[in-house]
Write an enzyme that holds these catalytic residues in place. Structure first.
Site, mmCIF file in Angstrom:
data_model
loop_
_atom_site.group_PDB
_atom_site.id
_atom_site.type_symbol
_atom_site.label_atom_id
_atom_site.label_comp_id
_atom_site.label_asym_id
_atom_site.label_seq_id
_atom_site.Cartn_x
_atom_site.Cartn_y
_atom_site.Cartn_z
ATOM 1 N N CYS A 114 0.836 -1.206 0.000
ATOM 2 C CA CYS A 114 0.000 0.000 0.000
ATOM 3 C C CYS A 114 0.873 1.260 0.000
ATOM 4 O O CYS A 114 2.039 1.223 0.348
ATOM 5 C CB CYS A 114 -0.859 0.025 1.247
ATOM 6 S SG CYS A 114 -1.630 -1.538 1.638
ATOM 7 N N TRP A 171 -3.506 -2.298 -1.072
ATOM 8 C CA TRP A 171 -3.312 -3.626 -1.651
ATOM 9 C C TRP A 171 -3.766 -4.580 -0.553
ATOM 10 O O TRP A 171 -3.100 -4.731 0.473
ATOM 11 C CB TRP A 171 -1.836 -3.813 -1.985
ATOM 12 C CG TRP A 171 -1.509 -5.079 -2.706
ATOM 13 C CD1 TRP A 171 -1.611 -5.308 -4.049
ATOM 14 C CD2 TRP A 171 -1.004 -6.293 -2.144
ATOM 15 N NE1 TRP A 171 -1.203 -6.578 -4.341
ATOM 16 C CE2 TRP A 171 -0.824 -7.209 -3.206
ATOM 17 C CE3 TRP A 171 -0.680 -6.705 -0.852
ATOM 18 C CZ2 TRP A 171 -0.346 -8.493 -3.006
ATOM 19 C CZ3 TRP A 171 -0.194 -7.996 -0.660
ATOM 20 C CH2 TRP A 171 -0.035 -8.871 -1.725
ATOM 21 N N GLY A 227 1.109 -2.433 6.188
ATOM 22 C CA GLY A 227 1.678 -3.496 7.016
ATOM 23 C C GLY A 227 0.593 -4.435 7.507
ATOM 24 O O GLY A 227 -0.533 -4.436 7.003
ATOM 25 N N GLU A 264 12.898 -15.631 -15.739
ATOM 26 C CA GLU A 264 12.465 -14.235 -15.720
ATOM 27 C C GLU A 264 11.466 -13.961 -16.853
ATOM 28 O O GLU A 264 10.476 -13.252 -16.660
ATOM 29 C CB GLU A 264 13.707 -13.323 -15.829
ATOM 30 C CG GLU A 264 13.436 -11.840 -15.915
ATOM 31 C CD GLU A 264 12.702 -11.251 -14.722
ATOM 32 O OE1 GLU A 264 12.478 -11.949 -13.716
ATOM 33 O OE2 GLU A 264 12.311 -10.076 -14.813
ATOM 34 N N LYS A 321 7.706 -12.599 -16.234
ATOM 35 C CA LYS A 321 7.184 -11.368 -16.863
ATOM 36 C C LYS A 321 5.832 -11.635 -17.511
ATOM 37 O O LYS A 321 4.898 -10.873 -17.361
ATOM 38 C CB LYS A 321 8.148 -10.819 -17.939
ATOM 39 C CG LYS A 321 9.441 -10.191 -17.486
ATOM 40 C CD LYS A 321 9.270 -8.888 -16.765
ATOM 41 C CE LYS A 321 8.968 -9.123 -15.336
ATOM 42 N NZ LYS A 321 9.888 -9.027 -14.302
ATOM 43 N N GLU A 326 3.090 -12.250 -14.926
ATOM 44 C CA GLU A 326 2.741 -11.057 -14.148
ATOM 45 C C GLU A 326 1.787 -10.137 -14.892
ATOM 46 O O GLU A 326 0.858 -9.602 -14.309
ATOM 47 C CB GLU A 326 4.012 -10.251 -13.823
ATOM 48 C CG GLU A 326 4.826 -10.806 -12.695
ATOM 49 C CD GLU A 326 6.075 -9.971 -12.422
ATOM 50 O OE1 GLU A 326 6.409 -9.785 -11.257
ATOM 51 O OE2 GLU A 326 6.722 -9.505 -13.384
ATOM 52 N N HIS A 369 12.146 -34.252 -18.432
ATOM 53 C CA HIS A 369 11.767 -34.915 -17.181
ATOM 54 C C HIS A 369 10.383 -34.463 -16.704
ATOM 55 O O HIS A 369 10.116 -34.427 -15.516
ATOM 56 C CB HIS A 369 12.805 -34.641 -16.093
ATOM 57 C CG HIS A 369 14.164 -35.163 -16.455
ATOM 58 N ND1 HIS A 369 14.444 -36.497 -16.575
ATOM 59 C CD2 HIS A 369 15.310 -34.519 -16.771
ATOM 60 C CE1 HIS A 369 15.706 -36.670 -16.926
ATOM 61 N NE2 HIS A 369 16.261 -35.473 -17.057
ATOM 62 N N LYS A 385 4.078 -3.515 -6.159
ATOM 63 C CA LYS A 385 5.448 -3.236 -6.589
ATOM 64 C C LYS A 385 6.430 -3.409 -5.448
ATOM 65 O O LYS A 385 7.572 -3.773 -5.640
ATOM 66 C CB LYS A 385 5.475 -1.799 -7.128
ATOM 67 C CG LYS A 385 6.803 -1.362 -7.674
ATOM 68 C CD LYS A 385 7.064 -1.983 -9.024
ATOM 69 C CE LYS A 385 8.436 -1.640 -9.543
ATOM 70 N NZ LYS A 385 8.905 -2.639 -10.490
#
Ligand code: G6P
Length: 624
Positions: A2, A80, A107, A497, A501, A504, A520, A619
């Site tokens: 937040c 958030w 928090g 990565e 991306k 996300e 495998h 973020k």
């Protein structure tokens, strides 16, 4: 996570709060709210809206011009959700039952259920499902008991709380008073001219256009803020704390999109420039044409770093992927054993940390709660903590014993891009400098890698020129529901990565795998519907990757390959190809990740999704 803003002074507060919330919206964005008051206003007025800050802004704009000028004190929040669904009721600010206090909070209050039961016993009732409402009622309980001394009540309440918080509280009775406090969640106070006004933010972003003089609150500190008076800070044990005023320097232009449709695209295209910034003054070409690397962190802690026989890298998300590349760099160049750990696992695992170990904490924001906790653990066990951080003055930067800023400027897009390449650049410089000091790299190798490193920004430009190609080919993949990303060696973390991306921002399930591991398990998923992104640049594993691609090809998988310029062999096997310039193996990720970023971006745009603020993501994850 937040975002918090606050203001107290003479100016009309709502435009300042709304602007600040927009700037912080990248941190969390399921609902937002403000509480306003002022000497010329009556009481505390609260506005809240579900969804984006723009929805809140529309509500606040209905205020009359007189009311706008009457409100000169206020707090705001973009949320958030952690406790309770995103809704107006659960949005901050929260009021105490009698409406005398308003509070915003980042928090988690871990013992909120217990506190809530006690407060219910005292007659308090609750409207929301949040832990935050429990906190404001708890403060109110002490406030009513102690003759309405707000700072004291905040102190008393926080002494009962277990958890993490950054809070700002305002009181109806005195609109010229704000109280702020923090523990494990950042909070910054900006000081206006002659203390006439104060700005508060969960990071410095919303403050810098007003002032460069800031106070970073430390854990368990409470600030008493009144216009025209110096800020007073006390510790939770009521002792008074020193007030350290610092200069903060953030380039405001970095906070706008600069002509790009999204922050993410701007940040992808900034990378050549960012990498130059990251190397500036650190990779130095001497008059004789040879290179040297100067890192002040290394100069100051040389003895300890050289002594280390074991390095542990702790990080989360994209920073963890950078850590996997760091492991290969350090092991290859310095011959030191490196482990890479998810900070969230490391902190609870009772890991073996020796006194001579070095723990490298990698973080874009510098505020990730798990990484911060991992640092604390490492410090308790006597290890040297080395931070690789973007957020200047952030909690991790301050908690680390030493470290290197990546210096890529504020990253606003929800998905990390330029921070990743900045982190790899710093890890490369660190490995080179340390290897040089240890004597584990030859002068020729050292010079060769430095020469290639300084060429990377120009080579990145070459890759970025293929943006149109990636945009065109992304059309062919928007239908997909699953993606597989394959790479080996230095390209294995890039595969991870790339998959992250895509997940996300385009909400397509994607998995990154070491190419040889595919047989495998994941190979069972391969069919003609399944796009497979193969990182097949020309390195020592090139031929092995080609064999892995043949396995895909014979099962009709659709291959998008990232290849080195001029490659013909892979072109014949793949449906789509993106070329990157040749470079050294260890520097490949700096180039091969760019098509991954662009692909995720274009697929998400084609799907009409909110690229900069992907759903459910924050973020800066300041809760564990
Ligand atoms: C969040 C962000 C990711 C980031 C991760 C670690 O999940 O959405 O982009 O990689 O946190 O953040 P840090 O700031 O510590 O690098």
């Amino acid at each position: 996570m937040c975002g918090i803003v606050g203001y107290i002074g003479k100016q009309s507060v709502s435009p300042i709060l709304i602007k600040g919330l927009h700037q912080l919206e990248y941190r969390g964005y399921d609902s937002a709210g403000v509480a306003l008051s002022g000497e010329a206003a009556e009481g505390i007025r609260v506005y809240k809206a579900k969804g984006k800050v723009a929805n809140l802004e529309a509500k606040v704009e209905t205020l009359s011009p007189e009311a706008q000028t009457a409100f000169t004190t206020g707090i705001g929040h973009t949320r958030w959700a952690t406790h309770g669904e995103p809704s107006e009721t659960n949005a901050h600010p929260h009021l105490s039952m009698n409406g005398e206090l308003a509070l915003v909070h980042n928090g988690i209050i871990e013992n909120y259920q217990l506190l809530k039961e006690q407060l219910v016993g005292y007659g308090y009732t609750f409207k929301s499902q949040t832990d935050t409402e429990v906190l404001v009622q708890l403060i109110d309980y002490f406030y009513q008991k102690n003759g309405k001394q707000l700072t004291k009540a905040v102190n008393q309440a926080l002494n009962k709380v277990i958890g993490a918080y950054a809070i700002v509280v305002m009181e109806r009775e005195n609109p010229n008073h704000l109280v702020a406090a923090r523990k494990a969640s950042p909070l910054v106070i900006g000081i206006g001219e002659q203390n006439a006004e104060f700005f508060i933010g969960s990071d410095a972003t919303p403050l810098v256009e007003y002032t460069h003089k800031v106070i970073y609150l430390e854990d368990e500190q409470i600030a008493d803020i009144r216009p025209s008076e110096a800020v007073e800070i006390i510790n939770l044990d009521e002792s008074s704390a020193n007030v350290n005023i610092k200069d903060v320097d953030i380039d405001i232009s970095a906070l706008s999109k600069g002509g790009f449709p999204h922050f993410m695209l701007k940040e992808i295209f900034e990378q050549p420039h960012c990498i130059e910034n990251s190397m500036r003054g650190r990779v130095i070409r001497r008059e004789d044409g040879l290179y040297e690397i100067k890192l002040s962190a290394l100069a100051h802690f040389k003895a300890k770093l050289i002594r280390a026989r074991h390095v542990i890298i702790v990080a989360c998300g994209t920073s963890w992927h950078a850590g996997l590349i760091g492991k290969q760099l350090i092991e290859e160049m310095c011959r030191i054993r490196v482990e890479v750990e998810y900070a969230s696992e490391f902190r609870y695992r009772n890991p073996v940390i020796e006194k001579d170990d070095v723990v490298i904490a990698i973080s874009q924001s510098g505020e990730t709660a798990d990484t911060l906790a991992a640092i604390q653990l490492a410090k308790e066990q006597g290890a040297l903590v080395f931070g690789i951080v973007n957020g200047v003055g952030s909690s991790i930067a301050r908690a680390a014993d030493t470290g290197i800023y990546i210096h890529v400027g504020p990253e606003i897009g929800g998905a990390s891009t330029k921070a990743f390449t900045g982190q790899i650049t710093v890890l490369t410089m660190l490995s080179l400098a340390l290897a040089n000091a240890l004597g584990t790299i030859s002068e020729e190798q050292f010079q060769e890698i430095c020469r290639e490193l300084v060429e990377i920004p120009a080579k990145m430009e070459v890759v970025l020129k293929q943006n149109d190609t990636v945009e065109r080919l992304s059309n062919r993949f928007t239908y997909a529901r699953n993606f597989l990303y394959l790479g080996r060696g230095y390209n294995y973390p890039v595969a991870l990565e790339g998959a992250l991306k895509l997940k996300e921002i385009s909400y397509i399930h994607a998995e990154g795998y070491p190419a040889a591991e595919m047989k495998h398990g994941p190979i069972a998923l391969v069919d003609k519907e399944m796009p497979i992104v193969c990182l097949a640049t020309r390195d020592q594993l090139y031929h092995k990757v080609i064999s892995n691609m043949q396995e895909v090809q014979s099962r009709n998988g659709r291959i998008l390959a990232i290849v080195t310029e001029g490659d013909e062999q892979v072109k014949r096997m793949a449906q789509e190809v993106v070329e990157v310039p040749a470079t050294l193996n260890c520097l490949t990720p700096l180039l091969s990740v760019l098509p991954m970023q662009l692909l995720a971006y274009h697929v998400a745009v084609k799907k009409g999704l909110n690229v900069d603020m992907p759903r459910n993501l924050a973020k800066s994850v300041t809760v564990e």
